[in-house]
Design a protein around this motif. Sequence first.
Motif, mmCIF file in Angstrom:
data_model
loop_
_atom_site.group_PDB
_atom_site.id
_atom_site.type_symbol
_atom_site.label_atom_id
_atom_site.label_comp_id
_atom_site.label_asym_id
_atom_site.label_seq_id
_atom_site.Cartn_x
_atom_site.Cartn_y
_atom_site.Cartn_z
ATOM 1 N N TRP A 13 0.748 -1.321 -0.025
ATOM 2 C CA TRP A 13 -0.011 -0.058 -0.023
ATOM 3 C C TRP A 13 1.036 1.268 -0.054
ATOM 4 C CZ3 TRP A 13 0.228 3.935 3.562
ATOM 5 C CH2 TRP A 13 0.631 3.914 4.703
ATOM 6 N N SER A 14 2.020 1.204 0.695
ATOM 7 C CA SER A 14 2.850 2.471 0.789
ATOM 8 C C SER A 14 3.887 2.398 -0.512
ATOM 9 C CB SER A 14 3.488 2.270 2.247
ATOM 10 O OG SER A 14 4.500 1.061 1.960
ATOM 11 N N LEU A 15 4.294 1.356 -1.135
ATOM 12 C CA LEU A 15 5.063 1.391 -2.421
ATOM 13 C C LEU A 15 3.999 2.072 -3.512
ATOM 14 C CD1 LEU A 15 6.518 -2.127 -2.323
ATOM 15 C CD2 LEU A 15 7.751 0.143 -2.018
ATOM 16 N N ASN A 16 2.752 1.957 -3.383
ATOM 17 C CA ASN A 16 1.632 2.569 -4.540
ATOM 18 C C ASN A 16 1.721 4.039 -4.277
ATOM 19 O OD1 ASN A 16 1.004 -0.123 -5.358
ATOM 20 N ND2 ASN A 16 -0.951 -0.093 -3.926
ATOM 21 N N VAL A 17 2.367 4.633 -3.493
ATOM 22 C CA VAL A 17 2.284 6.194 -3.202
ATOM 23 C C VAL A 17 3.709 6.738 -3.814
ATOM 24 C CG1 VAL A 17 2.705 7.889 -1.381
ATOM 25 C CG2 VAL A 17 1.404 5.961 -0.834
ATOM 26 N N PHE A 18 4.612 5.764 -4.000
ATOM 27 C CA PHE A 18 5.981 6.378 -4.725
ATOM 28 C C PHE A 18 5.595 7.000 -6.224
ATOM 29 C CE2 PHE A 18 9.575 4.946 -7.487
ATOM 30 C CZ PHE A 18 10.655 5.801 -6.697
ATOM 31 N N ARG A 100 -1.645 11.633 9.485
ATOM 32 C CA ARG A 100 -0.682 13.131 9.689
ATOM 33 C C ARG A 100 0.582 12.855 9.220
ATOM 34 N NH1 ARG A 100 -2.518 14.307 16.012
ATOM 35 N NH2 ARG A 100 -4.526 15.833 15.458
ATOM 36 N N ILE A 101 1.366 13.811 8.556
ATOM 37 C CA ILE A 101 2.747 13.964 8.376
ATOM 38 C C ILE A 101 3.260 14.380 9.724
ATOM 39 C CG2 ILE A 101 4.583 15.154 7.458
ATOM 40 C CD1 ILE A 101 3.107 15.107 4.826
ATOM 41 N N PHE A 102 4.395 13.502 10.061
ATOM 42 C CA PHE A 102 5.023 13.755 11.457
ATOM 43 C C PHE A 102 6.702 14.076 10.889
ATOM 44 C CE2 PHE A 102 5.463 9.304 11.447
ATOM 45 C CZ PHE A 102 6.729 8.981 11.812
ATOM 46 N N SER A 103 7.186 14.830 11.891
ATOM 47 C CA SER A 103 8.608 14.897 11.777
ATOM 48 C C SER A 103 9.464 14.054 12.690
ATOM 49 C CB SER A 103 8.998 16.346 12.137
ATOM 50 O OG SER A 103 10.258 16.625 12.325
ATOM 51 N N PHE A 104 10.422 13.503 12.003
ATOM 52 C CA PHE A 104 11.717 12.878 12.907
ATOM 53 C C PHE A 104 12.601 13.543 13.547
ATOM 54 C CE2 PHE A 104 10.121 9.484 9.952
ATOM 55 C CZ PHE A 104 10.313 8.174 10.647
ATOM 56 N N THR A 105 12.374 15.050 13.506
ATOM 57 C CA THR A 105 13.220 16.007 14.380
ATOM 58 C C THR A 105 12.431 16.147 15.740
ATOM 59 O OG1 THR A 105 13.885 17.011 12.242
ATOM 60 C CG2 THR A 105 14.354 18.167 14.347
ATOM 61 N N SER A 143 -2.234 9.088 1.884
ATOM 62 C CA SER A 143 -0.733 9.056 2.024
ATOM 63 C C SER A 143 -0.147 10.043 0.597
ATOM 64 C CB SER A 143 0.204 8.068 2.002
ATOM 65 O OG SER A 143 -0.129 7.352 3.240
ATOM 66 N N LYS A 144 -0.848 9.994 -0.382
ATOM 67 C CA LYS A 144 -0.595 10.814 -1.471
ATOM 68 C C LYS A 144 -0.769 12.118 -1.177
ATOM 69 C CE LYS A 144 -1.075 7.175 -5.258
ATOM 70 N NZ LYS A 144 -1.657 6.653 -6.369
ATOM 71 N N VAL A 145 -1.955 12.309 -0.879
ATOM 72 C CA VAL A 145 -2.697 13.639 -0.314
ATOM 73 C C VAL A 145 -1.700 14.460 0.423
ATOM 74 C CG1 VAL A 145 -4.511 15.050 0.319
ATOM 75 C CG2 VAL A 145 -4.967 13.176 -1.143
ATOM 76 N N LEU A 146 -1.148 13.870 1.656
ATOM 77 C CA LEU A 146 -0.361 14.476 2.506
ATOM 78 C C LEU A 146 0.992 14.949 2.132
ATOM 79 C CD1 LEU A 146 -1.478 12.281 5.539
ATOM 80 C CD2 LEU A 146 -1.690 14.701 5.211
ATOM 81 N N PHE A 147 1.719 13.885 1.273
ATOM 82 C CA PHE A 147 2.952 14.141 0.773
ATOM 83 C C PHE A 147 2.789 15.219 -0.360
ATOM 84 C CE2 PHE A 147 4.015 9.556 2.447
ATOM 85 C CZ PHE A 147 4.648 9.951 3.531
ATOM 86 N N ILE A 148 2.055 15.141 -1.075
ATOM 87 C CA ILE A 148 1.730 16.240 -2.206
ATOM 88 C C ILE A 148 1.757 17.454 -1.632
ATOM 89 C CG2 ILE A 148 0.342 16.987 -4.215
ATOM 90 C CD1 ILE A 148 -0.100 14.106 -4.809
ATOM 91 N N ARG A 149 0.635 17.706 -0.558
ATOM 92 C CA ARG A 149 0.638 19.022 0.095
ATOM 93 C C ARG A 149 1.783 19.368 1.029
ATOM 94 N NH1 ARG A 149 -5.331 18.257 3.016
ATOM 95 N NH2 ARG A 149 -6.638 18.100 1.078
ATOM 96 N N TYR A 150 2.672 18.486 1.371
ATOM 97 C CA TYR A 150 3.893 18.807 2.054
ATOM 98 C C TYR A 150 4.838 19.297 1.011
ATOM 99 C CZ TYR A 150 7.810 18.378 5.124
ATOM 100 O OH TYR A 150 9.056 18.721 5.709
#
Length: 225
Positions: A13-18, A100-105, A143-150
């Motif tokens: 499912w996550s590879l489909n986001v690539f 949600r998108i989260f930060s590893f920082t 995930s696509k929506v979130l990463f595209i917005r980011y």
Amino acid sequence: MNMKVIFLAYRQWSLNVFPAIVKHPKVSECVLCKTHEELLALDLSKYDLLITCGWSQELGEEVTGKIEAIGVHCAELDRYSYGTPIQLQIIDGITRSKHRIFSFTYDKSSARAHTHNRLYSHEVDLDYSGNMEDILEQLTVTSKVLFIRYLDDYPEIEWKQWPAEDIVRPARRPADSILSKEDVARMDTEQLYNFFRCLEDPYPNGAIEDDKGTLYIQKVMYKKK
């Protein structure tokens, strides 16, 4: 802006986001890694951003000290930041949540630092109804929506504090996926439905065990009266 991005994922499912990341107009190069070893083999200093998707392992200072890293987390409440968030939320009867998108920082002095979920930027609604294939399909789309917005907003990202809770739901263990006949007798049909649907493929299936053997439930259907 020309960004060099690493995409780290291994579940289908996550590879489909690539492909959505590769096509983003700000991304000039995007490398796919499916293992931590593949990631460490790269010269991380030559890339602008590490995007993880469905990744449950710790990245470690050897990664986060060299490159900005983000991921997605499929829970609104902090109690589900400690592992197996999909299963725990469904078993707890949650049908509406956040992706949600989260930060590893993060602040390493924080008692919550190991969750990595102290800061988040973008979020969308998440629906936990249906079978696991429906939920994973939704995780791909959100995930696509979130990463595209980011990427659209990068580098002007507004980070917000993830609300902390004192409640902790520890990650589930393999033994938690096996019910006894006594367990089944104590659960109603909706509880059984939630238990078995959150453990459908690709996860290790839920099961009922007695002295004769183990019955694995691969897929379930439920109709409310």
